[in-house]
Design an enzyme around this catalytic site. Structure first.
Site, mmCIF file in Angstrom:
data_model
loop_
_atom_site.group_PDB
_atom_site.id
_atom_site.type_symbol
_atom_site.label_atom_id
_atom_site.label_comp_id
_atom_site.label_asym_id
_atom_site.label_seq_id
_atom_site.Cartn_x
_atom_site.Cartn_y
_atom_site.Cartn_z
ATOM 1 N N LYS A 123 0.828 -1.202 0.000
ATOM 2 C CA LYS A 123 0.000 0.000 0.000
ATOM 3 C C LYS A 123 0.862 1.252 0.000
ATOM 4 O O LYS A 123 0.539 2.252 -0.640
ATOM 5 C CB LYS A 123 -0.939 -0.010 1.204
ATOM 6 C CG LYS A 123 -2.045 -1.055 1.137
ATOM 7 C CD LYS A 123 -2.989 -0.915 2.315
ATOM 8 C CE LYS A 123 -4.164 -1.876 2.211
ATOM 9 N NZ LYS A 123 -3.768 -3.273 2.300
ATOM 10 N N ARG A 164 -5.811 -8.877 -8.536
ATOM 11 C CA ARG A 164 -6.472 -10.178 -8.636
ATOM 12 C C ARG A 164 -7.945 -9.962 -8.970
ATOM 13 O O ARG A 164 -8.399 -8.825 -9.041
ATOM 14 C CB ARG A 164 -6.358 -10.933 -7.314
ATOM 15 C CG ARG A 164 -6.881 -10.104 -6.132
ATOM 16 C CD ARG A 164 -6.941 -10.877 -4.844
ATOM 17 N NE ARG A 164 -7.135 -10.041 -3.679
ATOM 18 C CZ ARG A 164 -8.277 -9.508 -3.289
ATOM 19 N NH1 ARG A 164 -9.356 -9.694 -4.011
ATOM 20 N NH2 ARG A 164 -8.362 -8.775 -2.194
ATOM 21 N N GLU A 192 -3.267 6.911 7.446
ATOM 22 C CA GLU A 192 -4.071 7.786 6.597
ATOM 23 C C GLU A 192 -5.001 8.621 7.457
ATOM 24 O O GLU A 192 -5.422 8.176 8.535
ATOM 25 C CB GLU A 192 -4.924 6.973 5.612
ATOM 26 C CG GLU A 192 -4.154 6.294 4.516
ATOM 27 C CD GLU A 192 -5.056 5.487 3.602
ATOM 28 O OE1 GLU A 192 -6.246 5.319 3.945
ATOM 29 O OE2 GLU A 192 -4.593 5.031 2.553
#
Length: 666
Positions: free
Chosen positions: A116, A291, A200
């Site tokens: 990430k 995916r 975040e």
């Protein structure tokens, strides 16, 4: 095109891939653990190979053993499904080295987007909008604390390598930060083998909107519209829909183009999902999943495309079947994830045998993706998903109506499920009005998870008639084998000498005793519940599974499942659970005296937070228990003193095991 592929996964996604491969004329190889030897995906595949014991670390995460299975069976390609090794760059690299095609993106794309932190640094360079945060490599607490203070509270702590809500914590104040980071790191390490985290800014009421993208080896890339996945609990998706409702078309186009640009920035190939948070007209990149997503069926329902077929064709070197201007959508679709879990116990996973599993009938409007059948076991080793229920119709209102009906038709007995909870979401006025965001469930928790209601009189009447008719069937069977089959004592039809023909029963409804009296009448029964006015039942029939009757003139059908003295009654979308209070078979003991805390499910003790002799208040955290890759906090039910600790960190515990003892004050 490939002649044979191996599916390196289990459950519903393996079954899903096998269906498409079969349609394309491709032979399939299933892999399975010892616990999955008789699983549905094993039976569906053309060949199957056992790859180890039940724990995933000894089976489904053993890339070397899976590649050996591919070599032995002659599989030319491996489809990883989702989860397990699907986003493992090392496994993709090993496939390439072994000359086996990995049906997924290039190794470098998996590596970059699998982090990430690194992916966000890359997106920042590509001018994709990001939520303010920290994505650096430094992981010491001083740096993380300083960055959290810079960002400002509340802050979201997230595992850098992973998803599904694992390793994620919301921190609202500085004093909570250290414990939250420690917990997130432990969970991330257990789930992904990497304990690094990122930070975040926690947005107040964002929506979670993701874009399905597809790229090929010929430089083509398209987006297949968007999905709204805002309805989440513990940061895990519960109900998804496509397209995302109430978004301006211009915004949909901008988000789709940004997603394709993000994919091309890493030379992406195959199916991927670019996830955004959307709030007040702005959208912010979260991550890219390299995916196929669990919720891909809603995209298939609105586009008419088979995304697994696209994956296989692209992996074989074919170009994308459609250009962007050729991709169309029609109607609206929902997906509800049916789990073996207890919403009333903070969604703790449930285990047990699926004694009854009857999904709604499939059609052009209703689809069920599942990896289990009636009689299968839901175990502690794997994700407790039972099925994905997908519905489609011409518009959102019609599709939502179909979702409510289909959920009401789903019959599951043997494990506790979230079916009622899903139905409550689908029927909530705010959900219908598209008043949704990632805080939807918490905001409406009291309405979505009300305290269990007493079983209504009609449910008790159905239960009583089922008990009596079952006894009658058993008595008839015994009478056929008896020396005097005509004895009046060998009957359950209400015969009494000089007395009213009736039976008195008593059920336990939770903690409450519920008496029921059945009076026999020539055409049926009159049923009295707790002395209230009798319910009239005629035309009663029970075949051992389904009971039909006219209740006060209304024809009713209900499924009744017996588990010893426990009964589950399913009818008209309702699920009622009762226990027959039978003095001849009642258990002598009553579990759990006052301060004895037991494990709510099988798992591993991560930390013991108290010591023997310590005084605690109600709600004090006592232990951290890890089960199915998630941490659960065991809290003190009341004030008292910890007198006995039975387990230490690292110990395995079974469901119901006594963890510790607290002696109450006074």
């Amino acid at each position: 095109m490939f002649d044979k592929i191996l599916i390196a996964n289990r459950g519903e996604i393996s079954c899903r891939v096998i269906k498409t491969a079969r349609r394309l004329g491709i032979r399939t190889v299933a892999v399975h653990s010892e616990a999955d030897a008789r699983a549905r995906h094993v039976e569906m595949a053309d060949e199957a190979v056992c790859i180890g014991p039940a724990p995933v670390g000894d089976s489904y995460l053993r890339g070397d053993v899976i590649l050996e299975a591919a070599r032995r069976t002659g599989a030319e390609a491996i489809h990883p499904g989702y989860g397990f090794l699907s986003e493992n760059a090392g496994f993709a690299s090993a496939c390439a080295a072994a000359g086996v095609v990995f049906i997924g993106p290039p190794i470098e794309a998996i590596r970059v987007m699998g982090s990430k932190a690194e992916s966000k640094r890359l997106m920042a360079g590509a001018d994709v909008p990001l939520v303010p945060g920290y994505h650096g490599a430094a992981q010491d607490m001083d740096v993380l604390t300083a960055e959290a203070e810079r960002i400002g509270w509340p802050v979201l702590v997230k595992a850098s390598a992973g998803g599904g809500g694992k390793g994620m914590r919301v921190v609202r104040a500085a004093g909570e930060f250290a414990d939250a980071v420690a917990g997130a790191k432990r969970e991330a390490k257990a789930a992904f083998g990497d304990d690094s985290v990122l930070l975040e800014k926690y947005l107040g009421r964002p929506r979670h909107v993701e874009i399905q993208v597809f790229c090929d080896t010929h430089g083509n890339g398209v987006y297949l519209f968007e999905r709204d996945c805002s309805v989440q609990r513990r940061h895990q998706k519960v109900i998804e829909e496509a397209p995302a409702p109430a978004l301006p078309d211009e915004l949909r186009k901008r988000m789709g183009e940004a997603a394709v640009a993000a994919a091309k920035a890493v030379n992406y190939v195959g199916a991927g999902t670019v996830e955004f948070l959307y709030e007040d007209g702005g959208f912010y990149f979260i991550e890219m999943n390299t995916r196929l997503q669990v919720e891909h069926p809603v995209t298939e329902m609105i586009t008419g495309l088979d995304l697994v077929e696209w994956q296989i064709r692209v992996a074989a070197g074919a170009p994308l079947p459609l250009r962007q201007e050729q991709v169309t959508r029609r109607g609206h679709a929902f997906e509800a994830r049916l789990y073996a879990e207890d919403p009333q116990r903070d969604f703790l996973p449930a285990i047990g045998r699926l004694l009854r599993l009857r999904p709604p009938a499939e059609s052009a409007h209703v689809r069920v993706d599942t990896g289990v059948r009636e009689g299968d076991e839901v175990t502690m080793f794997y994700d407790p998903m039972i099925a994905k229920l997908i519905v489609w119709d011409e518009d959102r209102d019609a599709a939502l109506r179909r979702l409510r009906v289909a959920l009401g038709q789903y019959e599951v007995v043997g494990v506790t499920t979230n079916v009622g909870f899903l139905g409550a979401i689908a029927g909530h006025p705010a959900f219908k009005a598209v008043e949704i965001d990632t805080g939807f469930i918490e905001r409406h928790r009291a309405e979505l998870l009300p305290p269990p209601a007493p079983v209504p009189d009609r449910g008790l009447a159905l239960a009583a008639m089922a008990v009596l008719l079952r006894r009658d069937a058993e008595t008839r069977k015994a009478r056929r084998a008896a020396s005097d089959p005509h004895s009046p004592w060998m009957t359950a039809n209400g015969w009494r000498l000089n007395d009213d023909n009736h039976h008195d029963l008593r059920f336990q409804d939770g903690e409450t005793a519920r008496p029921v009296t059945l009076h026999f009448r020539p055409d049926g029964y009159e049923v009295e519940v707790e002395g209230r006015a009798a319910i009239r039942a005629t035309g009663v029939a029970f075949d051992g599974e389904s009971l039909t009757a006219s209740i006060d003139g209304l024809r009713t059908r209900a499924a009744v499942v017996f588990q010893g003295l426990d009964l589950t009654i399913l009818g008209d979308g309702a699920v009622w659970r009762l226990r027959l209070d039978d003095p001849t078979a009642r258990a002598a003991e009553q579990d759990g005296g006052g301060g004895r805390l037991t494990a709510p499910m099988p798992g591993t003790v991560v930390r013991v937070l108290v010591e023997a002799g310590q005084t605690v208040e109600a709600g004090t955290p006592l232990m951290l228990l890890e089960a199915m890759k998630m941490e659960h906090v065991i809290k003190a039910p009341s004030a008292g003193t910890v007198t006995t600790l039975h387990f230490a960190a690292g110990d395995q515990v079974s469901e119901g095991a006594e963890l510790l003892v607290i002696e109450g004050e006074g």
